[in-house]
Design an enzyme around this catalytic site. Structure first.
Site, PDB file in Angstrom:
ATOM      1  N   GLY A  12      -3.571  -1.478   1.033  1.00  0.00           N
ATOM      2  CA  GLY A  12      -3.183  -0.787  -0.200  1.00  0.00           C
ATOM      3  C   GLY A  12      -1.675  -0.665  -0.287  1.00  0.00           C
ATOM      4  O   GLY A  12      -1.016  -0.258   0.679  1.00  0.00           O
ATOM      5  N   GLY A  14      -0.394   0.384  -3.586  1.00  0.00           N
ATOM      6  CA  GLY A  14      -0.204   1.212  -4.785  1.00  0.00           C
ATOM      7  C   GLY A  14      -0.951   2.516  -4.608  1.00  0.00           C
ATOM      8  O   GLY A  14      -0.773   3.216  -3.603  1.00  0.00           O
ATOM      9  N   GLU A 102     -10.481  -5.116 -10.307  1.00  0.00           N
ATOM     10  CA  GLU A 102     -10.184  -6.519 -10.627  1.00  0.00           C
ATOM     11  C   GLU A 102     -10.244  -6.785 -12.113  1.00  0.00           C
ATOM     12  O   GLU A 102      -9.586  -7.685 -12.609  1.00  0.00           O
ATOM     13  CB  GLU A 102     -11.221  -7.407  -9.956  1.00  0.00           C
ATOM     14  CG  GLU A 102     -10.827  -7.883  -8.598  1.00  0.00           C
ATOM     15  CD  GLU A 102     -11.647  -9.088  -8.260  1.00  0.00           C
ATOM     16  OE1 GLU A 102     -11.116 -10.192  -8.458  1.00  0.00           O
ATOM     17  OE2 GLU A 102     -12.799  -8.927  -7.848  1.00  0.00           O
TER      18      GLU A 102
HETATM   19  C1  BEZ Z   1      -3.459  -0.687  -4.329  1.00  0.00           C
HETATM   20  O1  BEZ Z   1      -2.961  -1.312  -3.419  1.00  0.00           O
HETATM   21  O2  BEZ Z   1      -3.394   0.512  -4.374  1.00  0.00           O
HETATM   22  C2  BEZ Z   1      -4.170  -1.429  -5.419  1.00  0.00           C
HETATM   23  C3  BEZ Z   1      -3.633  -2.585  -5.902  1.00  0.00           C
HETATM   24  C4  BEZ Z   1      -4.304  -3.249  -6.900  1.00  0.00           C
HETATM   25  C5  BEZ Z   1      -5.494  -2.781  -7.399  1.00  0.00           C
HETATM   26  C6  BEZ Z   1      -6.015  -1.620  -6.891  1.00  0.00           C
HETATM   27  C7  BEZ Z   1      -5.352  -0.935  -5.899  1.00  0.00           C
END
Ligand code: BEZ
Length: 233
Positions: A12, A14, A102
């Site tokens: 993760g 984000g 997605e």
């Molecule tokens: C994340 O890394 O938090 C993330 C990135 C893309 C889609 C969903 C979560």
């Protein structure tokens, strides 16, 4: 990395950093190489709406990023985040949960993940690197926005809101979460945008703030419960 006996490692970078997936049994701070994190993905489903999409992060291949004209002209080759281990019995369930993300343009990639050195020192069983699944909004996806003027991007984040909440909250939470991972994990792109947003907020008078509060929530499809909200982002 995924198999029926060892489970799945998910990276993760984000919202996953501060909002973990369900059913993980291990969280390891660390980084991946050769990507750049940018607020270049439009969000129609979490931090914005189809009529007024917000902005969330995606990863850009470092070589491709070098060919673009980015107002943040420097970027380290490491992207810090957190890897989560999903136990084998929960892999399918977690993948189905994550696949919701997605829909808005992200696709699945696999990349080597490097645990933070401090974590490896305290846990000798962790290898130097292992493969992780990562969701990336590739430049070809319709939600990919690309380089934007930084003040305009900060203003855009400030005014955007979606079913998962205010876009600025996503930015501020990401900034804070990155500060906790390692002494090297601060991301200039994120902290500069957060600083610009705070500056814009300070510059707003009380009337503008009241006006903004009135608009927060307008035009949103409300999620049915906190639990469901947690599940979608
Ligand atoms: C994340 O890394 O938090 C993330 C990135 C893309 C889609 C969903 C979560």
């Amino acid at each position: 990395m995924e198999d029926e006996t060892s489970g799945l490692w998910l990276f993760g970078y984000g919202s996953l950093i501060w909002k973990p997936p369900p059913h993980f049994d291990r969280r390891v701070p660390g980084y991946i190489n050769r990507y750049v994190r940018r607020f270049w993905q439009a969000s129609e489903d979490h931090r914005g709406t189809p009529q007024a999409p917000g902005r969330v992060v995606t990863l850009i291949d470092h070589d491709h990023w070098k060919s673009l004209s980015d107002p943040h002209a420097n970027a380290p080759e490491r992207v810090w985040g957190a890897a989560y281990h999903i136990p084998p019995a929960r892999t399918q369930e977690v993948k189905e949960y994550l696949d919701i993300r997605e829909i808005n343009g992200y696709s699945i990639q696999y990349t080597p993940f490097y645990p933070a050195e401090s974590v490896r020192q305290s846990d000798g069983s962790l290898p130097e690197k292992f493969s992780c699944l990562v969701y990336i909004g590739l430049p070809e996806n319709p939600q990919f926005v690309g380089p934007q003027d930084l003040d305009a991007l900060a203003a855009h984040i400030l005014k955007s809101v979606g079913p998962s909440g205010e876009n600025k909250e996503y930015l501020y939470m990401l900034e804070m979460a990155l500060e906790t991972l390692s002494p090297e994990s601060v991301d200039e792109h994120v902290s500069d945008l957060a600083g610009r947003c705070r500056e814009l907020e300070r510059a707003r008078g009380p009337e503008e703030r009241d006006e903004e509060r009135k608009h927060v929530g307008e035009g949103l499809t409300r999620v049915r419960s906190t639990e469901e909200q947690e599940e979608v982002e």
